[in-house]
Design an enzyme around this catalytic site. Sequence first.
Site, short mmCIF file in Angstrom:
data_model
loop_
_atom_site.label_atom_id
_atom_site.label_comp_id
_atom_site.label_asym_id
_atom_site.label_seq_id
_atom_site.Cartn_x
_atom_site.Cartn_y
_atom_site.Cartn_z
N CYS A 103 -5.54 14.59 -0.44
CA CYS A 103 -5.20 13.37 -1.18
C CYS A 103 -5.86 13.24 -2.57
O CYS A 103 -5.41 13.00 -3.46
CB CYS A 103 -5.66 11.93 -0.66
SG CYS A 103 -4.59 11.11 0.72
N HIS A 130 -4.99 7.30 -6.16
CA HIS A 130 -4.38 7.24 -5.12
C HIS A 130 -3.73 6.20 -4.89
O HIS A 130 -4.58 4.98 -4.50
CB HIS A 130 -5.23 8.63 -4.72
CG HIS A 130 -4.81 8.64 -3.39
ND1 HIS A 130 -3.72 9.23 -3.21
CD2 HIS A 130 -5.11 8.71 -1.69
CE1 HIS A 130 -3.12 9.51 -1.43
NE2 HIS A 130 -4.79 8.71 -0.57
N ASN A 165 1.37 6.08 1.89
CA ASN A 165 0.82 7.22 0.86
C ASN A 165 1.59 8.17 1.03
O ASN A 165 1.56 9.31 1.98
CB ASN A 165 -0.85 7.29 2.20
CG ASN A 165 -1.74 8.30 1.40
OD1 ASN A 165 -1.32 8.68 0.39
ND2 ASN A 165 -2.90 7.77 2.76
O1 UT7 Z 1 -5.10 8.81 2.32
C1 UT7 Z 1 -6.07 9.40 3.14
C2 UT7 Z 1 -7.36 8.46 2.80
N1 UT7 Z 1 -7.14 7.83 3.71
C3 UT7 Z 1 -7.37 6.76 3.19
O2 UT7 Z 1 -8.03 6.43 2.76
C4 UT7 Z 1 -7.09 5.34 4.88
C5 UT7 Z 1 -8.33 4.56 4.75
N2 UT7 Z 1 -8.09 3.40 5.85
C6 UT7 Z 1 -7.70 2.58 5.64
O3 UT7 Z 1 -6.73 2.20 4.88
C7 UT7 Z 1 -8.03 1.07 6.81
O4 UT7 Z 1 -8.96 1.55 8.00
C8 UT7 Z 1 -6.26 1.27 7.95
C9 UT7 Z 1 -5.17 0.90 6.94
C10 UT7 Z 1 -5.89 2.65 8.60
C11 UT7 Z 1 -5.96 0.26 8.99
O5 UT7 Z 1 -7.19 -0.63 8.91
P1 UT7 Z 1 -9.00 -1.61 9.07
O6 UT7 Z 1 -8.93 -2.52 8.50
O7 UT7 Z 1 -9.78 -0.83 9.25
O8 UT7 Z 1 -8.09 -1.98 10.60
P2 UT7 Z 1 -9.32 -1.63 12.11
O9 UT7 Z 1 -8.79 -0.21 11.95
O10 UT7 Z 1 -10.20 -2.11 11.58
O11 UT7 Z 1 -8.48 -2.24 12.81
C12 UT7 Z 1 -8.35 -3.58 13.10
C13 UT7 Z 1 -7.05 -3.99 13.87
C14 UT7 Z 1 -7.65 -3.30 15.93
O12 UT7 Z 1 -7.44 -4.23 16.33
P3 UT7 Z 1 -9.19 -4.57 17.48
O13 UT7 Z 1 -9.67 -3.35 17.92
O14 UT7 Z 1 -9.02 -5.71 16.70
O15 UT7 Z 1 -8.36 -5.28 18.93
C15 UT7 Z 1 -6.48 -1.98 15.75
O16 UT7 Z 1 -6.25 -1.94 16.87
O17 UT7 Z 1 -5.76 -3.05 13.83
C16 UT7 Z 1 -5.67 -2.84 15.52
N3 UT7 Z 1 -4.48 -2.21 14.51
C17 UT7 Z 1 -3.10 -2.65 14.38
N4 UT7 Z 1 -2.68 -3.66 15.21
C18 UT7 Z 1 -1.43 -3.77 14.22
C19 UT7 Z 1 -4.03 -0.91 13.89
N5 UT7 Z 1 -3.65 -0.62 13.45
C20 UT7 Z 1 -2.71 -1.70 13.58
C21 UT7 Z 1 -1.24 -1.35 13.47
N6 UT7 Z 1 -0.56 -2.63 13.38
N7 UT7 Z 1 -0.34 -0.50 12.97
#
Ligand code: UT7
Length: 333
Positions: free
Chosen positions: A116, A258, A288
């Site tokens: 990125c 980004h 992204n």
């Molecule tokens: O450009 C490269 C660099 N990358 C980044 O900067 C990405 C950085 N990370 C993020 O943007 C975020 O961490 C994500 C968008 C990837 C995830 O968001 P989050 O708020 O950190 O969610 P999480 O991973 O903590 O997941 C929360 C919940 C989980 O369920 P439980 O364990 O709370 O029951 C996940 O399983 O959301 C669930 N989950 C989803 N639910 C519906 C994860 N992905 C999805 C989805 N749809 N697509």
Amino acid sequence: MPPSLRAKITAVGTYVPPKLLTNADLERLVDTSDEWILTRTGISERHRVEPGMATSDMAAAAARDCLARRGLGPEAVEAILVATVTPDMLFPSTACLVQHKLGVPNCWGFDVLAACSGFLYALATGASLIAAGTHRRVLVIGADTMTSIIDYTDRATCVLFGDGAGAVLLEPSPVEEDLGLLDYIHQIEGFGGPSLYMPAGGSLHPASADTVARREHFVHQDGKAVFKYAVLKMFEICEAILKRNGVTAKDLDCFIPHQANLRIIQSTGERLGLDPKRTLVNINKFGNTTAATIPLGMHDAQEQGLLHPNALVLLAAVGAGYTCGAQLLRWAV
Ligand code: UT7
């Protein structure tokens, strides 16, 4: 001896494939919802290539658009730098493929692999060629076909990424003009490698039936770890470059970050004290696109009237590696 030249951006070109992948489409593929994707990431839709279109095709299309806007033919280009993590193949470089597709007669170039932050690293490298006085026209391209390395059974990653390309032309500007790339701070921190990577297909784990079965040719991400690092680092590196140049967020005409997550962009803006109206956000329509987010952002910032001659612009990115960077520039056109 301090350089007498700086590199200014004299044109921006873009290409995104017309086909859309909407949140509703993803709802049909994995257990997700439009509401989750929108509130957690800010993304509504992203673009994706049709089979047969590769990164070099998008990169060449963005470069053609860029040169046409500057009113120049391919013969003007002396070097091509392509930032990408999704080259058509490991070698030849995408830069070579783009040179051939554009028909540039006398140039050199190479690929920059920094995820990125790749476009920023390529921009600073291209700017150094200009500032050295050895090159007068350098094409810098950020292009990624992320849909080619995404696992559409993994809801944690498949909702995030899209395809696209952007290109800028760098040309010299005497330092007295006070235009172009003023300063940059870049940093890599390899401890973050395991948090965002593609496990197989390189020399450590060459492609095999096993690596395919284990789905190791796709993006693997520990989203929480990357999020935590990105929120911290985006602010830190932006604050450092502003301080080093004796400017504050209020002096900025435009912030082009980004586009990985709307929450990361908003948190950085709020902590810096930036006017949200001067922050470019287009993650909703592209997702992204890795190396392409910043040049796509430049194009949209131009369309929205955020960029004008002498505008003070902050660029920033954090991504896989970890890699990060912030750049301060004065817009030239
Ligand atoms: O450009 C490269 C660099 N990358 C980044 O900067 C990405 C950085 N990370 C993020 O943007 C975020 O961490 C994500 C968008 C990837 C995830 O968001 P989050 O708020 O950190 O969610 P999480 O991973 O903590 O997941 C929360 C919940 C989980 O369920 P439980 O364990 O709370 O029951 C996940 O399983 O959301 C669930 N989950 C989803 N639910 C519906 C994860 N992905 C999805 C989805 N749809 N697509």
